[in-house]
Design an enzyme around this catalytic site. Sequence first.
Site, PDB file in Angstrom:
ATOM      1  N   ARG A  38      29.464 -21.155  38.963  1.00 40.63           N
ATOM      2  CA  ARG A  38      29.683 -22.748  39.213  1.00 40.63           C
ATOM      3  C   ARG A  38      28.099 -23.346  39.222  1.00 40.63           C
ATOM      4  O   ARG A  38      27.774 -24.508  38.934  1.00 40.63           O
ATOM      5  CB  ARG A  38      30.513 -22.998  40.250  1.00 40.63           C
ATOM      6  N   LYS A 207      55.058 -18.908  36.022  1.00 43.34           N
ATOM      7  CA  LYS A 207      56.528 -19.578  36.270  1.00 43.34           C
ATOM      8  C   LYS A 207      56.533 -20.796  35.463  1.00 43.34           C
ATOM      9  O   LYS A 207      55.800 -21.600  35.329  1.00 43.34           O
ATOM     10  CB  LYS A 207      56.681 -19.896  37.868  1.00 43.34           C
ATOM     11  N   GLY A 364      41.244 -21.239  35.823  1.00 43.50           N
ATOM     12  CA  GLY A 364      42.261 -20.382  36.185  1.00 43.50           C
ATOM     13  C   GLY A 364      42.271 -19.113  35.840  1.00 43.50           C
ATOM     14  O   GLY A 364      41.359 -18.245  35.275  1.00 43.50           O
ATOM     15  N   GLY A 387      43.509 -26.114  38.290  1.00 41.62           N
ATOM     16  CA  GLY A 387      44.493 -27.303  38.395  1.00 41.62           C
ATOM     17  C   GLY A 387      44.156 -28.393  37.514  1.00 41.62           C
ATOM     18  O   GLY A 387      45.010 -29.325  36.985  1.00 41.62           O
TER      19      GLY A 387
HETATM   20  P1  AMP Z   1      49.790 -18.456  36.549  1.00 46.48           P
HETATM   21  O1  AMP Z   1      48.849 -18.503  37.776  1.00 46.48           O
HETATM   22  O2  AMP Z   1      50.845 -19.035  36.643  1.00 46.48           O
HETATM   23  O3  AMP Z   1      48.865 -18.655  35.341  1.00 46.48           O
HETATM   24  O4  AMP Z   1      49.868 -16.919  36.502  1.00 46.48           O
HETATM   25  C1  AMP Z   1      49.246 -15.995  36.177  1.00 46.48           C
HETATM   26  C2  AMP Z   1      49.984 -14.542  36.696  1.00 46.48           C
HETATM   27  O5  AMP Z   1      51.054 -14.651  36.136  1.00 46.48           O
HETATM   28  C3  AMP Z   1      49.249 -13.527  36.781  1.00 46.48           C
HETATM   29  O6  AMP Z   1      48.818 -12.574  38.039  1.00 46.48           O
HETATM   30  C4  AMP Z   1      49.820 -12.440  35.888  1.00 46.48           C
HETATM   31  O7  AMP Z   1      50.069 -11.189  36.386  1.00 46.48           O
HETATM   32  C5  AMP Z   1      51.628 -13.213  36.206  1.00 46.48           C
HETATM   33  N1  AMP Z   1      52.488 -12.850  35.145  1.00 46.48           N
HETATM   34  C6  AMP Z   1      52.267 -12.788  33.807  1.00 46.48           C
HETATM   35  N2  AMP Z   1      53.385 -12.263  33.061  1.00 46.48           N
HETATM   36  C7  AMP Z   1      54.102 -12.042  34.031  1.00 46.48           C
HETATM   37  C8  AMP Z   1      55.555 -11.330  34.013  1.00 46.48           C
HETATM   38  N3  AMP Z   1      55.968 -11.113  32.845  1.00 46.48           N
HETATM   39  N4  AMP Z   1      56.114 -11.190  35.107  1.00 46.48           N
HETATM   40  C9  AMP Z   1      55.643 -11.359  36.159  1.00 46.48           C
HETATM   41  N5  AMP Z   1      54.290 -11.875  36.400  1.00 46.48           N
HETATM   42  C10 AMP Z   1      53.677 -12.264  35.301  1.00 46.48           C
END
Ligand code: AMP
Length: 407
Positions: A38, A207, A364, A387
Amino acid sequence: MGLNKKSVDDINVAGKRVLVRCDFNVPLKEGKITDETRIVAALPTIQKLIKDGGKVILCSHLGKVKNGPNEGESLAPVAERLAEKLGQPVNFVADYNVTGEAATAAVEAMKEGDVVLLQNTRFRGKEETKNGEEFSKELADLCDVYVCDAFGSSHRAHASVAGVTDVVRAKGGECAVGYLMQKEIEFLGNAVENPVRPFVAILGGAKVADKLNVINNLIEKCDTLIIGGGMAYTFLKAKGYEIGKSLVDDEKLDYCKEMIEKAEKAGKQLLLPVDTAVAAGFPDPIDAEIAVDYVDADKMPADKLGLDIGPKTAELYANAAKTAKTVVWNGPMGVFENPVLAKGTIAVAQALADTDATTIIGGGDSAAAVNQLGFADKMSHISTGGGASLEFLEGKSLPGVAAADDK
Ligand code: AMP
């Protein structure tokens, strides 16, 4: 630039006091900077303003500052590293008040081309709330011109990001964006608003609930939407598939059905996993050895959970990415922190690295995955804001972008 905003190339700063909001939110371990990305990313704007004879006053937040001002979240280590990188002194104002007597005195003593760094803006607390008016005024008192180069904070209507611009403008000063912001706006803005087609968007991560508006907006804007990661299982369940113990957002099943219908009606391709890696449980610790099977998406065992896309899906997604002229990717395809479950994410990263398309990686976890897997230099753009890049993909107006003067 995608949005018609004034940049540092459009303003005259010679002899003027220029307040620059940077993103110096660097990771620290025992007072040492562990990743200087950064700081390096902020240099072009700072160097340009120094060269043009501005009096360059830098500010930034660092960390969350949950328990009030403290030495552990002081910007002192940033001042030191920045001075090394710039090859000139950086006068750090260590005062926890950020603005005030010490800052004013430091600014009054500045000559053209000098650099001052203010203390962590979050030490003022009010930065976190909407009541930052007093702080906005005090920041504006220190400067004649304002430049925002903190893309990672541009989705927040904070005093140092947005509030200050009203005061600067009211006294006749200009407000512009720096090179880093300009690049982010150019890549993300063009991808979403004016993409060279075919435009393929790849979404993953944990999610569905976190990315509702992104999914909705991208179905409208892209030609093909690819879904992987934890969120894919809610879509598969919405299609009536058994998903065993996989991560699921039951409240969002109807939403997923709606999105599947929306894509169909709009004639957009929505790709979901056709096979998946399954295991008996989530790896603990996350990088622990794990035994997996690969099964078709409609044959998941009830007692297992899906943790990555399978090889057939990886090929399907890679082929879709290969036909694209623009690809935006946000969110890993599986639990990429585990070597066995990183395969799907690696396959997609490899496909993006191999294509001639413009490839844009949301900040991220996707940026972390691409960096960690060694594909960073193969991408057209890796966003510095998690974000903020998501809100851009949602089609939202970002306060830090909106606050800059139009050209
Ligand atoms: P995000 O912050 O929403 O981009 O999510 C990233 C996180 O999602 C990472 O730490 C991954 O380990 C987790 N992730 C990805 N695929 C899966 C899955 N099938 N089940 C649970 N966690 C997951």
